[in-house]
Design an enzyme around this catalytic site. Structure first.
Site, PDB file in Angstrom:
ATOM      1  N   ASP A  13      56.830  30.126  53.840  1.00 29.20           N
ATOM      2  CA  ASP A  13      56.157  29.646  55.057  1.00 29.20           C
ATOM      3  C   ASP A  13      55.627  28.224  54.912  1.00 29.20           C
ATOM      4  OD1 ASP A  13      56.690  31.978  56.398  1.00 29.20           O
ATOM      5  OD2 ASP A  13      54.665  32.806  56.212  1.00 29.20           O
ATOM      6  N   ARG A  91      39.293  31.378  50.381  1.00 28.17           N
ATOM      7  CA  ARG A  91      39.800  30.533  51.469  1.00 28.17           C
ATOM      8  C   ARG A  91      38.926  29.332  51.808  1.00 28.17           C
ATOM      9  NH1 ARG A  91      44.840  31.587  50.664  1.00 28.17           N
ATOM     10  NH2 ARG A  91      45.702  33.399  51.725  1.00 28.17           N
ATOM     11  N   ASP A 120      43.298  34.772  57.734  1.00 26.40           N
ATOM     12  CA  ASP A 120      43.239  33.507  57.005  1.00 26.40           C
ATOM     13  C   ASP A 120      43.231  32.283  57.912  1.00 26.40           C
ATOM     14  OD1 ASP A 120      42.928  34.588  54.482  1.00 26.40           O
ATOM     15  OD2 ASP A 120      45.069  34.970  54.272  1.00 26.40           O
ATOM     16  N   SER A 169      54.383  40.300  50.588  1.00 25.90           N
ATOM     17  CA  SER A 169      53.615  39.081  50.792  1.00 25.90           C
ATOM     18  C   SER A 169      52.384  39.193  49.898  1.00 25.90           C
ATOM     19  CB  SER A 169      53.211  38.969  52.259  1.00 25.90           C
ATOM     20  OG  SER A 169      52.179  38.033  52.379  1.00 25.90           O
TER      21      SER A 169
HETATM   22  N1  ARG Z   1      43.908  41.324  54.488  1.00 23.51           N
HETATM   23  C1  ARG Z   1      43.299  40.626  53.400  1.00 23.51           C
HETATM   24  C2  ARG Z   1      42.248  39.710  53.894  1.00 23.51           C
HETATM   25  O1  ARG Z   1      42.231  39.340  55.018  1.00 23.51           O
HETATM   26  C3  ARG Z   1      44.275  39.938  52.479  1.00 23.51           C
HETATM   27  C4  ARG Z   1      45.354  39.135  53.086  1.00 23.51           C
HETATM   28  C5  ARG Z   1      46.115  38.442  52.004  1.00 23.51           C
HETATM   29  N2  ARG Z   1      47.415  37.992  52.384  1.00 23.51           N
HETATM   30  C6  ARG Z   1      48.591  38.410  51.857  1.00 23.51           C
HETATM   31  N3  ARG Z   1      49.670  37.855  52.266  1.00 23.51           N
HETATM   32  N4  ARG Z   1      48.664  39.388  50.993  1.00 23.51           N
HETATM   33  O2  ARG Z   1      41.379  39.366  53.120  1.00 23.51           O
END
Ligand code: ARG
Length: 388
Positions: A13, A91, A120, A169
């Protein structure tokens, strides 16, 4: 010159974002930034970035991540819906480092590769939008399929793994590894063992192991009596916990947008440290401190999960958490075995525990309790009698 700075991970991505920012958004200078928060593929990401971007920066933020984000998280026992926060807590730091680079190189825009479905995008933009720079989110705006991205990447000389890539992912940092996608999107499916990268299959653990973790004012400082610098300490506990299959989570999670998502995580060090830290708190904080702290921890975790670390309440909550940690020093011994992590002993020079007062074998003036018991249930007693 129209300059944009992109938060880059090395994945498909964010890689296709580079030519897209030129062709679809009209930027003529794309700067990539890889922020090292302990993910394993930093070198690969950096090499890839140097091949496709106009300018690249790698920022080592590991120590800052542990000291300024993970230590406050430990003090606040930061759990969202029962699991230790991982992706969320990194993040804001990643976003801040991207902004710093953007200010240095005089960019007019900030970009990220998040889709429109997750959390995110919100976490990045909560920080990006503190600036006056334009915010660009190609993955959210263009709605591309994976096949299209692979084709587009090939046309632009972006290396794409030849074999049909694993469908996972993965988001990884020093503290936690998150795995999404593929069959995991079916809540009815049992996660295949291959999704795990940090933890041994708990059913294959042969020997229990005990370790001692020491804390000073709520911050972990030693493992087995050996002082370790913060990054090393977390890495060490990930290794030890990982070999006993400790720290796996499989859950349904409520995302900020309201979507429920099936999430899998690995976080051995986080499990060990939070188990130990909570236990030490129960030894050193009063009943009332514990009670209010557990309520405020929920608020803290929600703000962290939402990425709202610049919300003034977050600062207030951190000040409260810090204040509670004045006496949270001592050690905790844990037994790790076959996926479980249990506290088996603890000690603090500031314990509120009094063996003399509580023991079956010694005094402690129990006769005073008789008067207390007369008054203890007074109101309930009168209320019952009122009913006749
Ligand atoms: N759902 C989790 C969060 O919002 C983790 C997301 C992480 N992304 C991934 N592609 N695994 O904190």
């Amino acid at each position: 010159m129209k300059k944009v700075v992109l938060a880059y991970s090395g994945g498909l991505d964010t890689s296709v974002c580079v030519p897209l920012l030129r062709e679809r958004y009209g930027f003529d200078h794309v700067v990539t930034v890889v922020v090292d928060v302990g993910q394993p593929d930093v070198d690969m990401a950096e090499r890839k970035a140097r091949a496709i971007a106009d300018e690249h920066y790698t920022v080592d933020a590991k120590r800052e991540f542990v000291e300024d984000y993970l230590f406050p998280l430990i003090k606040a026992n930061g759990c969202y819906e029962g699991y230790v926060l991982g992706t969320a807590i990194a993040r804001p730091l990643i976003a801040k480092k991207v902004v710093e680079v953007a200010e240095r190189v005089g960019a007019s825009a900030l970009a990220h590769g998040c889709t429109g479905k997750g959390n995110d995008q919100l976490r990045f933009e909560a920080v990006f939008r503190l600036t006056d720079m334009e915010v660009v989110a190609p993955m959210r705006e263009l709605n591309l399929t994976r096949e299209w991205e692979i084709e587009y990447a090939r046309e632009h000389g972006i290396p794409v793994p030849a074999t049909k890539e694993k469908p996972w992912s993965i988001d990884e940092n020093l503290w936690s590894r998150s795995i999404e996608g593929g069959v995991l999107e079916e809540p009815e499916s049992v996660p295949p063992e291959e999704i795990y990268g940090w933890t041994l299959d708990p059913t294959r653990d042969e020997h229990p192991e005990e370790i001692t973790v020491s804390f000073e004012r709520g911050v972990p400082t030693e493992v087995e009596g050996k002082r370790l610098e913060p990054v090393k300490l977390v890495q060490t506990l990930n290794e030890i916990g990982g070999r006993h299959g400790v720290g796996r989570t499989d859950m349904m999670e409520d995302r900020v947008l309201g979507l429920k998502a099936r999430e899998n995580y690995e976080h051995p060090a986080a499990t060990i440290l939070l188990k130990a830290h909570r236990d030490l708190e129960s030894l050193t904080l009063t009943y009332r401190q514990l009670q209010l702290k557990r309520v405020l921890e929920q608020q803290w975790a929600e703000l962290a999960y939402f990425g709202l670390v610049d919300e003034p309440l977050f600062e207030d909550l951190n000040a409260f958490m810090d204040s509670t940690q004045r006496y949270v020093s001592g050690w905790v011994r844990l037994r790790l075995y076959a996926g479980s992590c249990r506290v088996v002993a603890r000690h603090s020079p500031h314990a509120l525990y009094s063996k003399d007062m509580v023991s079956f074998d010694t005094g402690g003036e129990p006769w005073h309790a008789e008067g207390f018991s007369v008054f203890h249930s007074l109101q309930s007693r009168i209320a019952r009698r009122r009913e006749g």
